[in-house]
Enzyme design. Structure first.
Site, short mmCIF file in Angstrom:
data_model
loop_
_atom_site.label_atom_id
_atom_site.label_comp_id
_atom_site.label_asym_id
_atom_site.label_seq_id
_atom_site.Cartn_x
_atom_site.Cartn_y
_atom_site.Cartn_z
N GLU A 1 0.83 -1.22 0.00
CA GLU A 1 0.00 0.00 0.00
C GLU A 1 0.86 1.26 0.00
O GLU A 1 0.48 2.27 -0.57
CB GLU A 1 -0.96 -0.01 1.19
CG GLU A 1 -2.04 -1.06 1.04
CD GLU A 1 -3.17 -0.86 2.03
OE1 GLU A 1 -3.76 0.22 2.05
OE2 GLU A 1 -3.46 -1.80 2.79
N ASN B 1 -9.48 -5.31 4.13
CA ASN B 1 -8.88 -6.53 3.58
C ASN B 1 -7.74 -6.87 4.54
O ASN B 1 -6.69 -6.22 4.50
CB ASN B 1 -8.24 -6.28 2.20
CG ASN B 1 -9.24 -6.10 1.07
OD1 ASN B 1 -9.55 -7.03 0.34
ND2 ASN B 1 -9.71 -4.88 0.90
N1 CDT Z 1 -5.78 -3.28 3.99
C1 CDT Z 1 -5.23 -3.08 5.21
O1 CDT Z 1 -5.11 -1.95 5.65
N2 CDT Z 1 -4.82 -4.17 5.87
C2 CDT Z 1 -4.13 -4.08 7.12
C3 CDT Z 1 -3.12 -5.17 7.24
C4 CDT Z 1 -2.13 -4.82 8.27
S1 CDT Z 1 -0.73 -5.88 8.24
C5 CDT Z 1 0.42 -5.04 7.32
C6 CDT Z 1 -5.07 -4.12 8.33
O2 CDT Z 1 -4.90 -3.28 9.21
O3 CDT Z 1 -5.91 -4.98 8.42
#
Ligand code: CDT
Length: 318
Positions: free
Chosen positions: A147, A198
């Site tokens: 991201e 997600n």
């Molecule tokens: N999409 C997203 O923000 N996912 C994060 C994964 C964190 S682990 C690097 C979340 O906070 O669920």
């Protein structure tokens, strides 16, 4: 958002099962429309869809940036492929929240969500602020979380919008882990906060026990709903996307901190509740009467410091 009684509305959360790389936008939008219809049939006034709902969770892939933009970003909203969702919302007189990857006319890229009213008008936009993951290629990792490579930090702040007399705020996924997210919106009198997520069930950064992924997802939203006297509607995209697993657990949380509805599987699934906005008012009038009890003069470090004990900006969030 219309309501039969003055302070009760029908809230639905539309969890999505996996969206694989091979799935077309048209097929995904058909799934969203089907869930919108189910929600309307269950008397919902508003539906929450996931983060990056139109595509697979592409930040897991190290790809050429041009290809990423071409395949996964939306140049306008609604665009012809997403228009059926807007048409169905207008026909059914139902509002929605939708997450997608936004490419601006100037070529900027954001992880974005929109608030759409029951006339299918976009009345609010949020661009994700707490971007997790990394921007380098982690060749040893089983998958990436890029991201920080594919998106800029959002530039719109945490807004709150009036949607048929309900004050609604938005955030996205990782934002839900941060207390500042909710407090900035509750200080604007948010009554309902909606979010999509997600969340991979495996943490590539450290050996986190898998059960903690769901535990933390629940605990942050239950505590935040209570501490800010807001309802929360959270929609996940989950299951195995091309073999990469993400947690389910889509839910509606009351200002009491109680979970009032929760998904049971890892497929497309609509959950719904008739939520009483006055429950939030009760908490805001008493234990969380901000005007009476907050002491911002003692909270200055929250805006003066980024990292603990360090006035310099933190380098990365990983
Ligand atoms: N999409 C997203 O923000 N996912 C994060 C994964 C964190 S682990 C690097 C979340 O906070 O669920």
């Amino acid at each position: 958002m219309k309501s039969n009684s003055s302070r009760k509305i029908g809230l639905a959360v539309a969890q999505m099962g996996p969206v694989n790389l091979a799935d077309s936008r048209a097929a995904v939008v058909r799934r969203l429309v089907e869930m919108l219809r189910e929600a309307a049939g269950r008397k919902a006034d508003f539906v929450v869809f996931p983060e990056l709902a139109l595509t697979t969770f592409f930040p897991r892939y190290w790809m050429d940036e041009g290809e990423i933009v071409e395949r996964f970003f939306e140049r306008s909203m609604p665009n012809p492929e997403v228009q059926p969702l807007f048409d169905a919302a207008r026909e059914l007189s139902i509002g929605f929240y939708l997450g997608y990857a936004e490419l601006t006319p100037a070529g900027r890229r954001f992880n974005t969500s929109i608030l759409v009213d029951r006339h299918a008008r976009i009345i609010g936009k949020y661009r994700k602020i707490h971007l997790p993951g990394h921007s380098d290629h982690k060749t040893e990792a089983p998958f990436q979380h890029l991201e920080k490579k594919y998106f800029e930090v959002g530039d719109l702040g945490f807004g709150v919008w009036d949607i048929d007399d309900v004050k609604v705020g938005m955030c996205l996924c990782n934002d839900r882990r941060w207390p500042e997210t909710y407090r900035v919106m509750s200080l604007q009198s948010a009554e309902l906060i909606v979010l999509g997520y997600n969340t991979p069930s495996k943490n590539i950064h450290w050996n986190e026990p898998t059960h903690l992924r769901t535990f933390h997802h629940e605990i942050v939203m239950q505590a935040s709903a209570y501490q800010n006297a807001v309802w929360i509607g959270a929609a996940g995209k989950c299951g195995h996307e091309d073999g990469f697993h993400m947690i389910g657990g889509s839910m509606i949380v009351a200002p009491s901190g109680e979970i009032v509805a929760r998904s049971s599987g890892e497929e497309d699934e609509v959950i719904a509740a008739r939520i009483d906005l006055d429950l939030g008012t009760t908490f805001r009038d008493h234990v969380f009467n901000f005007a009476r009890h907050r002491s911002p003069e003692h909270y200055r470090l929250i805006v003066e410091r980024v990292g603990a004990g360090d006035p310099l900006p933190a380098a990365v969030l990983e």
